[in-house]
Write an enzyme that holds these catalytic residues in place. Structure first.
Site, PDB file in Angstrom:
ATOM      1  N   TYR A  44      49.152  32.355  40.714  1.00 51.10           N
ATOM      2  CA  TYR A  44      48.537  32.764  39.446  1.00 51.10           C
ATOM      3  C   TYR A  44      48.492  31.619  38.435  1.00 51.10           C
ATOM      4  O   TYR A  44      47.718  31.679  37.479  1.00 51.10           O
ATOM      5  CB  TYR A  44      49.299  33.937  38.816  1.00 51.10           C
ATOM      6  CG  TYR A  44      49.295  35.217  39.608  1.00 51.10           C
ATOM      7  CD1 TYR A  44      48.521  35.380  40.760  1.00 51.10           C
ATOM      8  CD2 TYR A  44      50.085  36.292  39.201  1.00 51.10           C
ATOM      9  CE1 TYR A  44      48.539  36.563  41.476  1.00 51.10           C
ATOM     10  CE2 TYR A  44      50.097  37.478  39.913  1.00 51.10           C
ATOM     11  CZ  TYR A  44      49.336  37.604  41.059  1.00 51.10           C
ATOM     12  OH  TYR A  44      49.372  38.787  41.751  1.00 51.10           O
ATOM     13  N   HIS A 102      53.023  36.459  49.781  1.00 45.84           N
ATOM     14  CA  HIS A 102      51.802  36.882  49.097  1.00 45.84           C
ATOM     15  C   HIS A 102      50.718  37.322  50.085  1.00 45.84           C
ATOM     16  O   HIS A 102      50.051  38.335  49.893  1.00 45.84           O
ATOM     17  CB  HIS A 102      51.290  35.737  48.214  1.00 45.84           C
ATOM     18  CG  HIS A 102      50.423  36.177  47.085  1.00 45.84           C
ATOM     19  ND1 HIS A 102      50.269  35.434  45.928  1.00 45.84           N
ATOM     20  CD2 HIS A 102      49.649  37.270  46.907  1.00 45.84           C
ATOM     21  CE1 HIS A 102      49.445  36.056  45.109  1.00 45.84           C
ATOM     22  NE2 HIS A 102      49.052  37.167  45.682  1.00 45.84           N
TER      23      HIS A 102
END
Length: 271
Positions: A44, A102
């Protein structure tokens, strides 16, 4: 609403696409509204800002459940260890509460058994209290559970919302004793335009977003909604107060249409 029994708080704040000072402000707004779980990831690019938001909240460290994730190109043992340490440095923390894979390794370049072994080693080293998965299919989830040899995964994070209820993955996660966390629970804002959700929201004196979140929580999932608007951050938290009827839940279940918003070329073959 059903009782949630997972390790992860049932309502958390997602920080995907929250960057710069806006990320700091949104994290502080979320914590001020009552959220006690903050979700971020190395990918992110906002861990430093998220860390500033947490530090600026004034809350004791043990009152905020912090999740981050390792990107798929850092799944080799040395790379994953460097990745979690980088995340901790950026967040300003000495440990995470939850660390997730992830995405599974594209085309199996790093075997599931290998990255699960490394993930568990990081937990043993005290760098994270809990570990889990994200974006794994039923088959990959099964491989990961087998590789863990009975050690628990605290969460499996996947895209889930009224239009993509991901029931096969949800069922496999539940069967393995893994709590499911729904990301993109508001379908990138599409829930606000749905007439069924709008009708239920009117009857409940709520918003369609609150109804969508209440539905997912009633299904036993944790949720991590996000917003760039502090007032929406606060509004979404109000979903915890909603109790949907059995008929309302059945109507929302009927909204399933396999509408997936996460489309990336390295994704596994979805169930």
């Amino acid at each position: 609403m059903s009782v949630y029994r997972g390790v992860v708080p049932q309502m958390g704040f997602g920080t995907w696409q929250r960057n710069g000072d806006a990320a700091v402000d949104c994290v502080q707004a979320a914590l001020g509204a009552g959220y006690r779980a903050i979700d971020t990831a190395e990918r992110y690019g906002n861990e430093a800002e998220v860390g500033r938001g947490i530090a600026g909240s004034g809350l004791p460290r043990d009152e905020v459940f912090v999740t981050s994730k390792v990107w798929w190109d850092h799944l080799a043992p040395g790379a994953m260890r460097d990745a979690i340490r980088g995340s901790l440095d950026r967040l300003g923390l000495d440990r995470l509460d939850l660390y997730l894979i992830h995405w599974p390794s594209p085309s199996g370049a790093v075997a599931v058994e290998s990255y699960v072994e490394t993930l568990l080693a990081l937990q043993d080293e005290g760098l994270t209290r809990h570990v889990g998965l994200s974006n794994h299919t039923v088959a990959l989830l099964g491989q990961a559970v087998a590789a863990a040899g009975g050690r628990p995964f605290a969460a499996h994070q996947v895209e889930v919302h009224p239009f993509l209820q991901n029931r096969a993955v949800a069922a496999a996660s539940a069967a393995a004793g893994i709590a499911l966390t729904a990301y993109l629970p508001l379908a990138r804002g599409a829930v606000a335009q749905d007439p069924v959700l709008a009708e239920i929201a009117a009857a409940q004196g709520a918003t369609p977003a609150q109804v969508a979140l209440a539905f997912l929580m009633a299904e036993g999932h944790a949720v991590i909604p996000s917003s760039s608007k502090p007032e929406r951050v606060v509004e979404n938290f109000g979903a915890l107060r909603l109790a949907l009827s059995g008929d309302e839940i059945a109507r929302i279940r009927g909204l399933e249409r396999a509408e997936r918003y996460t489309r990336v070329d390295f994704a596994p073959a979805w169930d």
